[in-house]
Design an enzyme around this catalytic site. Structure first.
Site, short mmCIF file in Angstrom:
data_model
loop_
_atom_site.label_atom_id
_atom_site.label_comp_id
_atom_site.label_asym_id
_atom_site.label_seq_id
_atom_site.Cartn_x
_atom_site.Cartn_y
_atom_site.Cartn_z
NE ARG B 261 69.08 57.83 15.60
CZ ARG B 261 70.12 58.75 16.27
NH1 ARG B 261 71.38 58.09 16.18
NH2 ARG B 261 69.87 60.23 15.94
CG HIS B 262 65.44 60.15 11.48
ND1 HIS B 262 66.43 60.85 11.33
CD2 HIS B 262 65.58 60.11 12.72
CE1 HIS B 262 66.68 60.76 12.79
NE2 HIS B 262 66.64 60.70 13.80
CG ASN B 268 70.25 63.81 13.19
OD1 ASN B 268 69.09 63.27 12.84
ND2 ASN B 268 69.88 64.18 15.06
NE ARG B 311 63.68 63.80 13.69
CZ ARG B 311 63.36 63.82 14.75
NH1 ARG B 311 62.35 64.72 14.92
NH2 ARG B 311 63.61 63.85 16.51
CD GLU B 331 63.66 59.84 19.74
OE1 GLU B 331 62.98 58.93 20.58
OE2 GLU B 331 64.46 60.02 19.71
CG HIS B 396 62.81 58.97 16.00
ND1 HIS B 396 62.59 60.43 15.16
CD2 HIS B 396 61.36 58.70 15.57
CE1 HIS B 396 61.89 60.76 14.51
NE2 HIS B 396 60.89 59.49 14.27
#
Lengths: 455, 474
Positions: B261-262, B268, B311, B331, B396
């Site tokens: 993922r980023h 987050n 991101r 995402e 994502h």
């Protein structure tokens, strides 16, 4: 920002997926006797590749010959012992290849389709050397067919109307053309499983009954093979229309998921009558997953399939707004959209360019199908129509797709016949032309100049 | 039926209602709807492999089955060798496969019949749509039997033949998947190879490959030399067309796929879903660690893909190598719930929140997407991943779960709960019939964004029950 990318890296380090599918340009080379569908395939493939965003152009050597020779006398020009004819034909092929080089190397083209018989190994070798010298990949598309009915139909559909036969009657034209085919037959060297095992090619046999695919090298060749294996030439019609007029339509609001107005329901009934009157065999009906297209299909009382990818363009933050409100709240966005309506992406939404990418599987399945009615939306219909009518990215977002009008598309010769049938139920106009002033500093008045009337 | 139609013509169109879970509009009496995803073909299809031993039939069968299930077509493979192992219990030697071994032939015929019976059960009774009948099927006679079976039951048949004479490829095949077979547990390598080569010989004299003339009315793809050349005959429908496209895009060149993922994002940390925020300080740290990790892996010709969200792009930027942005890697769209905390979703949309827990795969956010939608939009990514070699995909949580489910053959029920924590790279290496996974945590702290399915998923549950499994955040 125009495309909704909040941090756009330097160009050298970034490629947007749609823009660059292949590292070096590709030369697609047709192979086959006359009347085997090479030009049909060339044009269709070119249309498809351009629509999905791969700059493609076809180069028909026959065209070059017609421009050179001016008046076509007879099949004798094509006799293998006609030195003068051979010389001219070689020059035409060279001229075409020169233009191919120009297109791929200087004009930003990515794929060139070299449409000619290319029936000898020698001629193909020349092309391969040309491609190697210029750093192009080569992919051959051979069409092999011995069915006399298919060849006859081909001649009737596209040869009789050719400039070569303007001054002949049908019988004369057919006779001459058959002799023309004969001129090529003796020297025809089909792509061979052993001799040509290092080449990349697809051999299409008997109009798609069978395919031989050799050495597919990259993504674009893979897509080309997939496309060619899905098209057919069985006569059929594709009907495109929008949902009936919706509640949000009459309020001048875009997007949303509203139901039909009474006029919209009227249209749905008329659509049902129209479809029945067309007496179409095995009609498939497709809708989006939005209420208004489904309500329209329900009135037809036939089974239908819902496709999420047929949903209207997502206007993101501007969903359910009137153009006046967009101008009020997002004047910059509104101006950017007018500057480049194809590439403009709504904030948290989509662009026409995104729409085309998501509609590609629909086009692929439409190619596989026969009679289909697609009930969709304005932007979606514009994208589908642009594919069938070979419209550019600039024209696409301004194609006229009014409510309550059915477009009947029938493939014919190298293109598509369009019949527009207005079902005579009144509806608001939802078509907004490009205004004169697209400058971001324009006045509200200038911005709203072309907004259609609504409640 | 006729009465129904007449009645319908005289009344107004049926009222529509929107299914609260999937957000699909349908008439109140659910009859005429076909969801595109659900039905790709009118009648079930039997895919039949053809080829000598060690030509990759089982590899193809398993891979194809995995792909079809992932895109939503219920598919199951039936390996006749398995049936033989269950019948015979102990494999002695290649002699079992000798063409003059009457006892052996009888048992093999019975096994094929048993497998076809199970195929019929799966396709006609259990709701399966595609069955992959994996066996050598090297004689026209055997194939004729199968074609008859299919005709009797109303199934379409599509043959997949693998032809290969490259001794290196065959040797590699034997090493990879035969040595570890239950048949050779008690043999050493040399013995196993010798026996297997003799086994292949047993089939060779009676092998009748699919013939351009004799088999011209069958639907099939003949794969030659591990994908260098293909012959495709009479593709009949959409699913066969997709199968051909898939088979023409897969390869067996060794490579690795890296999924991550980023880096941790600002949203987050706040416990908010979706949005398009940038990396937090720790997220930037991760990007730097990722750069070092990639360099240490010393990967040849690595491609890097990101989504079009800030991101992932910020993460890739740190690597200092070219990368490609894919919008389809964005995402999952949470629609009206975008940028909300789970607590806020529970507060404003308790019904939605409960339904999501009831069926997280099919649940579609209002004006958003479902995992099921995600899979459909990721299919071109999977197809291109199959074509590629070494590749790093920076994406994502929900997207990574979908991709991972494809590679690790996870069901629709497991998929939305796969663990894909931040700052962890998964290295997938195709191996034998599956995928080896190595999980590499790059040692940078981050929030946990994984919310397990709570115990109570009823719509009347308390707020406390609903938020039971929400991970900690600021």
């Amino acid at each position: 920002m125009m495309r909704g990318c909040s941090s756009r890296p330097k160009l050298a380090q970034n490629q947007d997926r749609a823009v660059c599918m292949t590292n070096c340009p590709t030369l697609i080379v047709t192979v086959g006797l006359p009347a085997r569908g090479k030009t049909y395939i060339s044009k269709k493939l070119t249309r498809y590749l351009n629509w999905i965003g791969v700059p493609t152009r076809e180069f028909n050597v026959g065209q070059y010959r017609r421009e050179f020779v001016k008046i076509y006398k007879s099949f004798e020009f094509f006799r293998p012992d006609n030195e003068e004819g051979l010389k001219i034909r070689r020059q035409c092929a060279s001229a075409a290849l020169n233009d191919v080089r120009q297109y791929l190397t200087e004009e930003g083209g990515q794929v060139a389709v070299f449409d000619a018989t290319n029936t000898t190994r020698e001629r193909r070798e020349t092309i391969i050397q040309f491609a190697e010298q210029n750093g192009f990949k080569v992919f051959f598309v051979e069409s092999v067919c011995e069915d006399p009915d298919v060849i006859q139909e081909n001649i009737v559909q596209v040869k009789l109307g050719s400039p070569d036969y303007t001054n002949c009657n049908t019988e004369e034209a057919v006779e001459d053309f058959m002799k023309r085919i004969k001129c090529y037959e003796n020297s025809y060297e089909t792509l061979d499983e052993v001799l040509d095992r290092d080449l990349s090619y697809i051999k299409i046999m008997d109009v798609g009954q069978r395919y031989l695919v050799n050495r597919v090298l990259d993504h674009i060749q893979s897509r080309i093979v997939y496309y060619l294996m899905n098209i057919h030439i069985t006569p059929r019609s594709i009907y495109l229309c929008r949902h009936g007029e919706s509640e949000l339509n009459v309020k001048g609001r875009i997007g949303g998921d509203s139901g039909l107005t009474p006029r919209g329901k009227e249209f749905a009934k008329k659509l049902s009558n129209f479809i029945q009157s067309q007496d179409i065999s095995d009609l498939k009906v497709w809708t989006s997953q939005m209420k208004r297209t489904i309500q329209t299909a329900e009135a037809l009382s036939v089974p239908y399939e819902q496709w999420k990818v047929l949903n209207e363009i997502d206007a993101g933050d501007c969903e359910e707004m009137m153009y006046e409100e967009i101008q009020d709240n997002y004047p910059l966005e509104f101006a950017l959209r007018d500057q480049d309506k194809y590439r403009y992406r709504y904030p948290k939404g989509e662009s026409y360019e995104d729409l085309v990418q998501r509609l590609e599987p629909v086009i692929m399945e439409l190619e596989r199908q026969e009679n289909v009615l697609v009930i969709c939306h304005q932007a979606v219909m514009r994208c589908l129509l642009a594919y069938f009518l070979d419209k550019t990215a600039e024209e696409l977002p301004y194609l006229k797709c009014p409510l309550h009008t059915v477009l009947k598309l029938t493939p014919v010769a190298y293109g598509c016949k369009v019949e527009s049938i207005c079902l005579n139920v009144e509806a608001v106009n939802t078509h907004r032309e490009k205004p004169e002033n697209v400058n971001i500093h324009r006045t509200t008045e200038d911005a709203l100049q072309t907004v259609p009337a609504h409640l």
